[in-house]
Motif scaffolding. Structure first.
Motif, PDB file in Angstrom:
ATOM      1  N   TRP A  72      44.687  50.773  25.583  1.00  0.00           N
ATOM      2  CA  TRP A  72      44.089  50.293  26.829  1.00  0.00           C
ATOM      3  C   TRP A  72      45.121  49.984  27.896  1.00  0.00           C
ATOM      4  CZ3 TRP A  72      38.851  50.457  27.151  1.00  0.00           C
ATOM      5  CH2 TRP A  72      38.148  50.575  25.951  1.00  0.00           C
ATOM      6  N   LEU A  73      46.292  49.530  27.498  1.00  0.00           N
ATOM      7  CA  LEU A  73      47.314  49.132  28.469  1.00  0.00           C
ATOM      8  C   LEU A  73      48.229  50.280  28.872  1.00  0.00           C
ATOM      9  CD1 LEU A  73      48.329  45.679  26.955  1.00  0.00           C
ATOM     10  CD2 LEU A  73      46.605  46.164  28.699  1.00  0.00           C
ATOM     11  N   ALA A  74      47.957  51.478  28.371  1.00  0.00           N
ATOM     12  CA  ALA A  74      48.813  52.627  28.680  1.00  0.00           C
ATOM     13  C   ALA A  74      48.312  53.438  29.862  1.00  0.00           C
ATOM     14  CB  ALA A  74      48.936  53.537  27.456  1.00  0.00           C
ATOM     15  N   TYR A  75      47.112  53.151  30.345  1.00  0.00           N
ATOM     16  CA  TYR A  75      46.520  53.899  31.455  1.00  0.00           C
ATOM     17  C   TYR A  75      46.175  52.931  32.583  1.00  0.00           C
ATOM     18  CZ  TYR A  75      46.013  57.249  27.661  1.00  0.00           C
ATOM     19  OH  TYR A  75      46.262  58.075  26.593  1.00  0.00           O
ATOM     20  N   GLY A  76      46.360  53.381  33.801  1.00  0.00           N
ATOM     21  CA  GLY A  76      46.201  52.506  34.952  1.00  0.00           C
ATOM     22  C   GLY A  76      44.834  51.855  35.055  1.00  0.00           C
ATOM     23  N   GLY A  77      43.772  52.660  34.944  1.00  0.00           N
ATOM     24  CA  GLY A  77      42.423  52.121  35.098  1.00  0.00           C
ATOM     25  C   GLY A  77      42.055  51.117  34.022  1.00  0.00           C
ATOM     26  N   THR A  78      42.306  51.470  32.758  1.00  0.00           N
ATOM     27  CA  THR A  78      41.961  50.571  31.655  1.00  0.00           C
ATOM     28  C   THR A  78      42.865  49.338  31.645  1.00  0.00           C
ATOM     29  OG1 THR A  78      43.384  51.882  30.184  1.00  0.00           O
ATOM     30  CG2 THR A  78      41.025  52.401  30.219  1.00  0.00           C
ATOM     31  N   ALA A  79      44.134  49.505  32.005  1.00  0.00           N
ATOM     32  CA  ALA A  79      45.031  48.353  32.054  1.00  0.00           C
ATOM     33  C   ALA A  79      44.598  47.378  33.141  1.00  0.00           C
ATOM     34  CB  ALA A  79      46.468  48.818  32.297  1.00  0.00           C
ATOM     35  N   PHE A  80      44.184  47.902  34.281  1.00  0.00           N
ATOM     36  CA  PHE A  80      43.715  47.042  35.374  1.00  0.00           C
ATOM     37  C   PHE A  80      42.483  46.251  34.940  1.00  0.00           C
ATOM     38  CE2 PHE A  80      41.595  46.227  39.459  1.00  0.00           C
ATOM     39  CZ  PHE A  80      42.658  45.692  40.183  1.00  0.00           C
ATOM     40  N   GLY A 133      53.240  44.762  35.264  1.00  0.00           N
ATOM     41  CA  GLY A 133      52.936  45.513  36.468  1.00  0.00           C
ATOM     42  C   GLY A 133      52.673  46.981  36.252  1.00  0.00           C
ATOM     43  N   GLY A 134      52.897  47.492  35.059  1.00  0.00           N
ATOM     44  CA  GLY A 134      52.661  48.904  34.752  1.00  0.00           C
ATOM     45  C   GLY A 134      51.242  49.137  34.283  1.00  0.00           C
ATOM     46  N   PRO A 135      50.936  50.362  33.887  1.00  0.00           N
ATOM     47  CA  PRO A 135      51.822  51.539  33.896  1.00  0.00           C
ATOM     48  C   PRO A 135      51.935  52.145  35.297  1.00  0.00           C
ATOM     49  CG  PRO A 135      49.664  52.126  33.051  1.00  0.00           C
ATOM     50  CD  PRO A 135      49.625  50.648  33.286  1.00  0.00           C
ATOM     51  N   ASN A 136      53.138  52.527  35.629  1.00  0.00           N
ATOM     52  CA  ASN A 136      53.431  53.163  36.916  1.00  0.00           C
ATOM     53  C   ASN A 136      52.980  52.290  38.093  1.00  0.00           C
ATOM     54  OD1 ASN A 136      54.478  55.205  38.527  1.00  0.00           O
ATOM     55  ND2 ASN A 136      52.530  56.317  38.626  1.00  0.00           N
ATOM     56  N   GLY A 137      53.103  50.972  37.926  1.00  0.00           N
ATOM     57  CA  GLY A 137      52.779  50.049  39.008  1.00  0.00           C
ATOM     58  C   GLY A 137      51.305  49.861  39.281  1.00  0.00           C
ATOM     59  N   GLN A 138      50.426  50.320  38.379  1.00  0.00           N
ATOM     60  CA  GLN A 138      48.994  50.268  38.634  1.00  0.00           C
ATOM     61  C   GLN A 138      48.407  48.862  38.514  1.00  0.00           C
ATOM     62  OE1 GLN A 138      47.015  52.926  39.703  1.00  0.00           O
ATOM     63  NE2 GLN A 138      49.074  53.736  39.999  1.00  0.00           N
ATOM     64  N   THR A 139      49.132  47.942  37.917  1.00  0.00           N
ATOM     65  CA  THR A 139      48.670  46.551  37.832  1.00  0.00           C
ATOM     66  C   THR A 139      49.613  45.600  38.572  1.00  0.00           C
ATOM     67  OG1 THR A 139      49.822  46.249  35.718  1.00  0.00           O
ATOM     68  CG2 THR A 139      47.520  46.936  35.622  1.00  0.00           C
ATOM     69  N   THR A 140      50.446  46.151  39.433  1.00  0.00           N
ATOM     70  CA  THR A 140      51.372  45.323  40.204  1.00  0.00           C
ATOM     71  C   THR A 140      50.639  44.662  41.361  1.00  0.00           C
ATOM     72  OG1 THR A 140      53.274  46.713  39.657  1.00  0.00           O
ATOM     73  CG2 THR A 140      53.467  45.316  41.603  1.00  0.00           C
ATOM     74  N   THR A 141      50.595  43.341  41.353  1.00  0.00           N
ATOM     75  CA  THR A 141      50.005  42.576  42.439  1.00  0.00           C
ATOM     76  C   THR A 141      51.123  41.993  43.301  1.00  0.00           C
ATOM     77  OG1 THR A 141      49.898  40.610  41.021  1.00  0.00           O
ATOM     78  CG2 THR A 141      47.946  42.017  41.103  1.00  0.00           C
ATOM     79  N   MET A 142      50.757  41.253  44.315  1.00  0.00           N
ATOM     80  CA  MET A 142      51.757  40.737  45.252  1.00  0.00           C
ATOM     81  C   MET A 142      52.738  39.797  44.564  1.00  0.00           C
ATOM     82  SD  MET A 142      49.370  40.084  48.636  1.00  0.00           S
ATOM     83  CE  MET A 142      50.736  39.503  49.627  1.00  0.00           C
ATOM     84  N   ILE A 143      52.246  38.959  43.663  1.00  0.00           N
ATOM     85  CA  ILE A 143      53.133  38.012  43.005  1.00  0.00           C
ATOM     86  C   ILE A 143      54.072  38.740  42.048  1.00  0.00           C
ATOM     87  CG2 ILE A 143      51.569  37.485  41.101  1.00  0.00           C
ATOM     88  CD1 ILE A 143      53.741  34.955  43.006  1.00  0.00           C
ATOM     89  N   ILE A 144      53.579  39.794  41.376  1.00  0.00           N
ATOM     90  CA  ILE A 144      54.430  40.580  40.484  1.00  0.00           C
ATOM     91  C   ILE A 144      55.477  41.343  41.290  1.00  0.00           C
ATOM     92  CG2 ILE A 144      54.463  42.465  38.814  1.00  0.00           C
ATOM     93  CD1 ILE A 144      53.230  39.953  37.704  1.00  0.00           C
ATOM     94  N   ASP A 145      55.067  41.915  42.423  1.00  0.00           N
ATOM     95  CA  ASP A 145      55.998  42.645  43.284  1.00  0.00           C
ATOM     96  C   ASP A 145      57.067  41.710  43.839  1.00  0.00           C
ATOM     97  OD1 ASP A 145      56.579  45.198  44.903  1.00  0.00           O
ATOM     98  OD2 ASP A 145      56.368  43.683  46.461  1.00  0.00           O
ATOM     99  N   THR A 146      56.677  40.496  44.176  1.00  0.00           N
ATOM    100  CA  THR A 146      57.646  39.519  44.671  1.00  0.00           C
ATOM    101  C   THR A 146      58.661  39.164  43.593  1.00  0.00           C
ATOM    102  OG1 THR A 146      55.991  38.594  46.179  1.00  0.00           O
ATOM    103  CG2 THR A 146      57.898  37.220  45.672  1.00  0.00           C
TER     104      THR A 146
END
Length: 294
Positions: A148-156, A237-250
């Motif tokens: 589930w955590l390896a794909y952007g949609g399912t990880a989100f 924040g992965g995979p490929n930044g698909q779960t990166t939010t503002m606080i994670i990016d900061t």
């Protein structure tokens, strides 16, 4: 010294500790972060004033996508917590056998240390030995293991589900206390007039817990918008930044890349977004409340 002046000085003396706390613990770091956002501060000893360069880098990159993702993540997470929490509070307030036990069973997600709970969800999301993938394969909904955590949609979606699981107990208990403060006479009068459960909920319960809903939704929104632990422990924040939010990016910019000036600029943007949203949120709520009062 007159009695009124003495009372005024005494009041200022009582406010002094809180004022000192706000100045040194809240105001000073905020001003320092704002000042830092206009510099190129990093691990270098020298710090140069760069003006608006850090803010130009924010809007010149993919930060707009991060902002949209953060709002979507916050909207679905807070919305689900408020809906499930409201339904749970209504059910826990019902006169059913074992009600006290059900109330106790709502607490573990809130009592368990957050990191341990998140690691538990991480194991369940695992595609090889995770419980979720195993159950779905047993019932025929999946034909092979799914990480589930390896794909952007399912990880989100997984991060949203975990945040909802952690936040629902507090919302439920808060709204349960609000429901229990409603006079029982109102329900008895409505029941005598033949009102059904849904009508009583729509005409009595829901309008009277609106202040509690507003307060809890605001607190939940601020906490969710700034939520770091859940996403960082599950996906970083992965995979490929698909779960990166503002606080994670900061965090990645300031701590991961040692770009303190750019990280401070991102932190200022987070504070600005939340301040503007809270301002308009309370304006709308006050207008709605004044309209209902009239």
């Amino acid at each position: 010294m007159t009695r009124s002046r003495s009372a005024t000085l005494f009041a200022f003396a009582l406010l002094l500790p809180a004022t000192i706390y706000i100045l040194f613990i809240v105001a000073y770091p905020l001003v320092d972060t704002f000042t830092l956002s206009f510099t190129d501060a990093s691990l270098r000893r020298t710090v140069k004033w760069v003006g608006w360069v850090n803010y130009q880098k924010i809007f010149g990159g993919d930060f707009a996508t991060v902002i949209i993702r953060t709002f979507v993540w916050t909207f679905f997470s807070v919305g689900l917590k408020m809906i499930i929490g409201t339904c749970g509070a209504v059910l826990l307030n019902a006169l059913v056998p074992g009600r006290a036990l059900f109330r106790v069973l709502t607490l573990p997600p809130w009592i368990v240390p957050m990191a341990i709970g998140i690691f538990m969800w991480g194991w369940m999301y695992n595609g090889q030995f995770g419980m979720i993938s195993g159950i779905l394969q047993n019932v025929g909904l999946l034909d092979r293991p799914l990480a589930w955590l390896a794909y952007g949609g399912t990880a989100f979606g997984a991060t949203i589900l975990t945040d909802v699981w952690i936040g629902v107990p507090l919302v439920t208990l808060y709204l349960l206390a609000a429901i229990q403060s409603i006079p029982k006479d109102l329900y008895e009068a409505a029941w005598t007039d033949g009102a059904g459960r849904f009508y009583r909920f729509r005409r009595i319960t829901l309008p009277l817990i609106v202040p509690a809903l507003v307060t809890m939704s605001m607190l939940s929104l601020i906490a969710t918008f700034n939520s770091f632990d859940i996403i960082w422990i599950l996906t970083q924040g992965g995979p490929n930044g698909q779960t990166t939010t503002m606080i994670i990016d900061t965090y990645k910019t300031a701590i991961g890349s040692y770009k303190y000036g750019e990280g401070a600029a991102r932190a200022v943007m987070i504070c600005l977004f939340l301040s503007v949203f809270c301002f308009f949120y309370f304006r709308v709520i006050s207008k709605i409340s004044s309209g209902e009062a009239k």
